[in-house]
Design an enzyme around this catalytic site. Structure first.
Site, PDB file in Angstrom:
ATOM      1  N   GLU A 110      72.115  61.461 112.838  1.00  0.00           N
ATOM      2  CA  GLU A 110      70.928  60.974 112.111  1.00  0.00           C
ATOM      3  C   GLU A 110      71.295  59.703 111.345  1.00  0.00           C
ATOM      4  O   GLU A 110      72.397  59.625 110.795  1.00  0.00           O
ATOM      5  CB  GLU A 110      70.487  61.999 111.050  1.00  0.00           C
ATOM      6  CG  GLU A 110      70.198  63.361 111.579  1.00  0.00           C
ATOM      7  CD  GLU A 110      70.191  64.412 110.447  1.00  0.00           C
ATOM      8  OE1 GLU A 110      70.185  64.043 109.260  1.00  0.00           O
ATOM      9  OE2 GLU A 110      70.215  65.595 110.789  1.00  0.00           O
ATOM     10  N   LYS A 112      71.909  57.346 108.360  1.00  0.00           N
ATOM     11  CA  LYS A 112      72.217  57.670 106.961  1.00  0.00           C
ATOM     12  C   LYS A 112      71.337  56.784 106.079  1.00  0.00           C
ATOM     13  O   LYS A 112      71.532  55.573 105.987  1.00  0.00           O
ATOM     14  CB  LYS A 112      73.696  57.442 106.665  1.00  0.00           C
ATOM     15  CG  LYS A 112      74.064  57.862 105.259  1.00  0.00           C
ATOM     16  CD  LYS A 112      75.563  57.874 105.080  1.00  0.00           C
ATOM     17  CE  LYS A 112      75.963  58.415 103.729  1.00  0.00           C
ATOM     18  NZ  LYS A 112      75.398  57.694 102.607  1.00  0.00           N
ATOM     19  N   ASP A 114      69.676  55.019 102.947  1.00  0.00           N
ATOM     20  CA  ASP A 114      70.201  54.546 101.673  1.00  0.00           C
ATOM     21  C   ASP A 114      69.151  54.771 100.580  1.00  0.00           C
ATOM     22  O   ASP A 114      68.385  53.881 100.235  1.00  0.00           O
ATOM     23  CB  ASP A 114      70.547  53.054 101.798  1.00  0.00           C
ATOM     24  CG  ASP A 114      71.719  52.688 100.931  1.00  0.00           C
ATOM     25  OD1 ASP A 114      72.233  53.577 100.230  1.00  0.00           O
ATOM     26  OD2 ASP A 114      72.124  51.521 100.963  1.00  0.00           O
ATOM     27  N   TYR A 217      66.248  66.358 105.874  1.00  0.00           N
ATOM     28  CA  TYR A 217      67.357  66.425 106.831  1.00  0.00           C
ATOM     29  C   TYR A 217      68.356  67.539 106.600  1.00  0.00           C
ATOM     30  O   TYR A 217      69.354  67.619 107.295  1.00  0.00           O
ATOM     31  CB  TYR A 217      68.106  65.093 106.881  1.00  0.00           C
ATOM     32  CG  TYR A 217      68.627  64.603 105.543  1.00  0.00           C
ATOM     33  CD1 TYR A 217      69.534  65.356 104.799  1.00  0.00           C
ATOM     34  CD2 TYR A 217      68.224  63.385 105.031  1.00  0.00           C
ATOM     35  CE1 TYR A 217      70.008  64.922 103.582  1.00  0.00           C
ATOM     36  CE2 TYR A 217      68.696  62.933 103.809  1.00  0.00           C
ATOM     37  CZ  TYR A 217      69.585  63.712 103.082  1.00  0.00           C
ATOM     38  OH  TYR A 217      70.054  63.279 101.879  1.00  0.00           O
ATOM     39  N   LYS A 304      80.220  55.076 108.625  1.00  0.00           N
ATOM     40  CA  LYS A 304      79.571  53.935 107.970  1.00  0.00           C
ATOM     41  C   LYS A 304      79.687  52.669 108.810  1.00  0.00           C
ATOM     42  O   LYS A 304      80.682  52.464 109.507  1.00  0.00           O
ATOM     43  CB  LYS A 304      80.247  53.677 106.621  1.00  0.00           C
ATOM     44  CG  LYS A 304      80.132  54.825 105.628  1.00  0.00           C
ATOM     45  CD  LYS A 304      78.828  54.722 104.879  1.00  0.00           C
ATOM     46  CE  LYS A 304      78.770  55.627 103.672  1.00  0.00           C
ATOM     47  NZ  LYS A 304      79.581  55.180 102.555  1.00  0.00           N
ATOM     48  N   CYS A 396     103.384  46.358  78.186  1.00  0.00           N
ATOM     49  CA  CYS A 396     101.973  46.775  78.139  1.00  0.00           C
ATOM     50  C   CYS A 396     101.159  45.711  77.406  1.00  0.00           C
ATOM     51  O   CYS A 396     101.508  45.346  76.267  1.00  0.00           O
ATOM     52  CB  CYS A 396     101.870  48.120  77.423  1.00  0.00           C
ATOM     53  SG  CYS A 396     100.173  48.614  77.129  1.00  0.00           S
ATOM     54  N   CYS A 399      99.765  47.630  73.921  1.00  0.00           N
ATOM     55  CA  CYS A 399     100.605  48.042  72.792  1.00  0.00           C
ATOM     56  C   CYS A 399     101.958  47.332  72.771  1.00  0.00           C
ATOM     57  O   CYS A 399     102.726  47.490  71.825  1.00  0.00           O
ATOM     58  CB  CYS A 399     100.814  49.555  72.801  1.00  0.00           C
ATOM     59  SG  CYS A 399     101.917  50.123  74.109  1.00  0.00           S
ATOM     60  N   CYS A 414     103.071  51.978  81.213  1.00  0.00           N
ATOM     61  CA  CYS A 414     103.396  51.724  79.816  1.00  0.00           C
ATOM     62  C   CYS A 414     104.130  52.948  79.269  1.00  0.00           C
ATOM     63  O   CYS A 414     103.735  54.080  79.524  1.00  0.00           O
ATOM     64  CB  CYS A 414     102.085  51.494  79.058  1.00  0.00           C
ATOM     65  SG  CYS A 414     102.236  51.710  77.295  1.00  0.00           S
ATOM     66  N   CYS A 420     100.121  53.976  72.283  1.00  0.00           N
ATOM     67  CA  CYS A 420      99.332  53.009  73.063  1.00  0.00           C
ATOM     68  C   CYS A 420      97.850  53.345  72.940  1.00  0.00           C
ATOM     69  O   CYS A 420      97.381  54.357  73.451  1.00  0.00           O
ATOM     70  CB  CYS A 420      99.751  53.006  74.526  1.00  0.00           C
ATOM     71  SG  CYS A 420      98.780  51.844  75.484  1.00  0.00           S
TER      72      CYS A 420
HETATM   73  S1  IVH Z   1      73.354  65.481 104.899  1.00  0.00           S
HETATM   74  C1  IVH Z   1      76.183  68.584 102.787  1.00  0.00           C
HETATM   75  N1  IVH Z   1      71.984  63.648 106.136  1.00  0.00           N
HETATM   76  O1  IVH Z   1      74.262  60.676 101.985  1.00  0.00           O
HETATM   77  C2  IVH Z   1      75.708  67.239 103.191  1.00  0.00           C
HETATM   78  N2  IVH Z   1      72.837  63.121 103.958  1.00  0.00           N
HETATM   79  O2  IVH Z   1      77.074  60.421 101.275  1.00  0.00           O
HETATM   80  C3  IVH Z   1      74.277  67.006 102.950  1.00  0.00           C
HETATM   81  N3  IVH Z   1      72.225  60.899 103.151  1.00  0.00           N
HETATM   82  O3  IVH Z   1      74.187  62.863  99.245  1.00  0.00           O
HETATM   83  C4  IVH Z   1      73.841  65.630 103.239  1.00  0.00           C
HETATM   84  N4  IVH Z   1      71.066  60.285 104.910  1.00  0.00           N
HETATM   85  O4  IVH Z   1      72.049  61.546  99.779  1.00  0.00           O
HETATM   86  C5  IVH Z   1      72.669  63.954 105.016  1.00  0.00           C
HETATM   87  N5  IVH Z   1      70.711  62.129 107.333  1.00  0.00           N
HETATM   88  C6  IVH Z   1      71.387  62.439 106.231  1.00  0.00           C
HETATM   89  C7  IVH Z   1      71.521  61.536 105.150  1.00  0.00           C
HETATM   90  C8  IVH Z   1      72.265  61.919 104.033  1.00  0.00           C
HETATM   91  C9  IVH Z   1      71.487  59.935 103.706  1.00  0.00           C
HETATM   92  C10 IVH Z   1      72.889  60.812 101.827  1.00  0.00           C
HETATM   93  C11 IVH Z   1      72.687  62.010 100.927  1.00  0.00           C
HETATM   94  C12 IVH Z   1      74.071  62.466 100.583  1.00  0.00           C
HETATM   95  C13 IVH Z   1      74.875  61.244 100.855  1.00  0.00           C
HETATM   96  C14 IVH Z   1      76.321  61.572 101.130  1.00  0.00           C
END
Ligand code: IVH
Length: 667
Positions: A110, A112, A114, A217, A304, A396, A399, A414, A420
């Protein structure tokens, strides 16, 4: 209401409306803050003017104003991959953990998104409440804000479980972000900040005016299982009226790279920001077996996209002194926009890194930023004229004590210890921070202020601050209300679970995970303290026991022993214990679990992969150690078990076959 108070409330209301609702501020931040401060002071001095809610109604700092919701199933983060190699290693870890052969794994991939994660709870098929992730265990109650959004169903069909938590991402589209920024003076740096700033509003009518969207998701708590696979779960969410990302796809492991490439190509054209692809094991039973490690699931990874890059001038190299005395260099840069975020500092790690990259003050450097990671300098693009190699300080900078570097370490430290100021204040900041005592209002600025004023010298002094409430109230920028809030925040932390207490002490190499391991192993503060004192003696049973805790080991045992060998550390701990209630470590297992509180050693070759066996035992409340002693409850013997099995018999420790162990952990 007094005339002045009424005037203040009216002005604050107008400023709020203008800023949040109309997006056209009518005063500066400083003026606005001054109005709020005066109103709060007047309210504290004359409670009959109205209750604190009167001020709350006209807006307050969001983070403090929300009720808290506890996540029964923690909201975790994801481990990252940055290359096909990382992804391959992730699959390898899964295989090893499960003891699988080379057959392909199946994932749901899926985009990811933002944005910011959200958890929606439904009870009796009705929407009950919504919470942000917060610290993963407790989030902010943003129910009223969510109710202004029409992008999720208010009711579920009767076929849905009676109680279910659905998780997803709230985000703002690129177009909505640009339109919002165009219409207001104070700009958000990126769509994610805009989404967070819009959702976490005490005044839900402001959220209502911002356009937010949601992709569902993930699963949270559920009274009954919904489906057997994640893919089917996504389809069910769609049937229930949620939006699931249309680019999500069920794929075999071998197709991950091409999927990643295709999403990478589509990225720029998508109407929302994404920063990678999340790969999740499709089979939910396998997900359960894989479980979690630290704060992330073993069954998912965020792959990523490559980091964003930019070039800028390296203006200076500053040296920071951390709580363990480490001297860390950081680069001060001419601020530059890297992928939507203004970057002014980059980490340089240590003196070798500066030499290795041949970085000098005045160079034009290339830097990169990946996700939330601190930006890094990749190398020099244009060297400065007449450049001088950076001379790393031998003393340092705070200090003046000698800063030494052990031959096996990259870090210079240090030697000032308690003299310190930087080390002392960094420890205090750590003590009050998230994950540790988490005292609201005791951030870096306040700690430094109180330290400079002589109100705070060591951690126990924090719990004596309430006795100085009047003095604090009289300080510039404080006032009665803020001082009373601080007292309340401190008093709220007089009871603390053992793992957080241990973490808060800031002992070298004792992060949150190791603190949990120690707490789980020793159970109570008294037992932990006594065992650590005994462990200061090299070769003692207590030292061996400490070093044999799975995940701790001899090096960390040495750090702990060094900490407990210092009389002033013990005095601090004892004083804290006299001021606090330190609760015993929570057992992760139900008391009915046959393994709760038991110490287990695995030996020989098991048919179940060793990491899985260990994780299963730990999930049921057992402690797994490496060596057999009188304190061991069970030794699980696989094939070709050697000396440990023998020692178990000698000591009269119960020996289990793998089949017997499997029967104990069978769910
Ligand atoms: S699954 C246990 N699916 O990414 C894991 N997360 O870096 C549950 N996020 O906190 C997350 N798209 O906010 C999942 N398709 C996706 C996502 C996703 C964005 C975010 C989410 C999570 C963060 C982790």
């Amino acid at each position: 209401m007094s005339k002045r108070f009424a005037e203040l409330i009216a002005q604050i209301k107008a400023a709020n409306e203008a800023y949040h609702a109309d997006d056209t501020p009518i005063m500066s931040d400083a003026e606005y803050d001054a109005l709020r401060r005066e109103a709060a002071e007047r309210l504290a001095a004359n409670p009959e003017l109205g209750d604190a809610a009167a001020l709350e109604q006209v807006g307050a700092a969001p983070a403090t104003g929300f009720a808290k919701i506890t996540h029964n199933v923690p909201m975790l983060s994801l481990d990252n991959a940055f290359s096909a190699e990382d992804f391959g290693e992730f699959c390898g870890r899964i295989r090893r953990f499960l003891g699988l052969d080379a057959s392909a794994l199946h994932f749901v991939a899926e985009p990811k998104i933002d944005g910011l994660s959200i958890s929606l709870t439904y009870e009796n098929h009705q929407f009950l409440h919504a919470a942000t992730r917060g610290d993963g265990t407790q989030g902010e109650d943003v129910t009223r804000n969510l109710l202004t959004m029409d992008c999720f169903p208010r009711t579920l069909p009767t076929s849905a479980p009676l109680r279910i938590e659905i998780r997803g991402e709230v985000y703002m589209t690129k177009a909505d972000f640009l339109a919002l920024n165009e219409s207001q003076e104070r700009k958000f740096a990126n769509p994610r900040n805009a989404a967070a700033g819009s959702l976490r509003q005490l005044d839900a009518s402001i959220t209502a005016k911002r356009r937010l969207s949601l992709f569902a998701y993930a699963q949270g708590e559920s009274s009954t299982p919904v489906t057997a696979t994640h893919w089917d779960y996504l389809q069910t969410l769609q049937e229930w009226g949620f939006t699931v990302n249309p680019l999500s796809k069920r794929i075999a492991e071998t197709d991950a790279t091409s999927f990643m490439d295709s999403i990478g190509e589509a990225r720029a054209q998508l109407p929302y920001d994404i920063d990678g692809v999340v790969f999740k094991i499709d089979d939910l039973a396998l997900q359960t077996r894989l479980g979690f490690v630290g704060r992330a699931p073993r069954w998912a990874i965020a792959w990523k996209f490559p980091a964003e890059r930019a070039t800028t001038l390296l203006e200076d190299i500053e040296i920071q002194v951390g709580r363990t005395g480490a001297l860390t260099p950081r680069a001060r840069l001419t601020p530059v926009n890297v992928g939507g975020v203004l970057v002014q500092y980059a980490t340089l790690h240590n003196e070798d890194e500066i030499a290795r990259k041949n970085i000098c003050i005045g160079d034009i450097v290339e830097l990169q930023r990946a996700g939330d990671v601190i930006p890094q300098i990749l190398g020099v693009v244009t060297p400065a004229p007449n450049r001088q190699p950076f001379a790393f300080p031998s003393h340092c900078p705070v200090c003046g004590s000698l800063a030494v570097r052990d031959s096996d370490e990259a870090v210079r430290r240090c030697t000032g210890g308690l003299i310190c100021q930087a080390q002392v204040t960094e420890r205090l900041i750590h003590f009050c921070a998230r994950g540790a005592f988490d005292i609201e209002g005791m951030g870096e600025k306040t700690v430094l202020e109180f330290y400079a004023a002589g109100l705070l010298k060591s951690a126990p002094d924090i719990f004596k601050l309430p006795a100085h409430e009047a003095e604090i109230a009289a300080r510039e920028g404080w006032g009665k209300l803020s001082a009373a809030n601080l007292t309340a925040a401190i008093e709220a932390r007089r009871s603390i679970p053992l793992p957080r207490f241990i973490f808060a002490l800031g002992i070298r190499r004792i992060g949150e995970n190791n603190a949990k391991l120690l707490a789980r192993h020793y159970g109570s503060f008294a037992n932990w303290r006594a065992s650590m004192m005994a462990a200061t003696e090299i070769g003692s049973d207590a030292r061996l026991e400490l070093g044999s805790i799975s995940g701790i080991g001899p090096t960390i045992a040495t750090d702990l022993a060094a900490f407990f060998a210092e009389p002033h550390n013990i005095a601090t701990i004892d004083e804290l214990a006299s001021l606090l209630t330190i609760s015993d470590a929570p057992s992760t297992a139900t008391s009915s679990s046959p393994l709760a509180g038991k110490t287990i050693v695995f030996t020989g070759t098991l048919s179940m992969a060793r990491p899985e066996a260990k994780a299963r035992a730990e999930a049921l409340g057992a402690k797994v150690t490496e060596s057999v002693s009188k304190k061991t409850d069970f030794v699980v013997v696989g094939e070709d078990a050697g000396s440990k099995a023998k020692k178990a018999v000698e000591l009269g420790v119960r020996v289990l076959s793998e089949a017997e162990f499997q029967a104990l952990v069978a769910i």
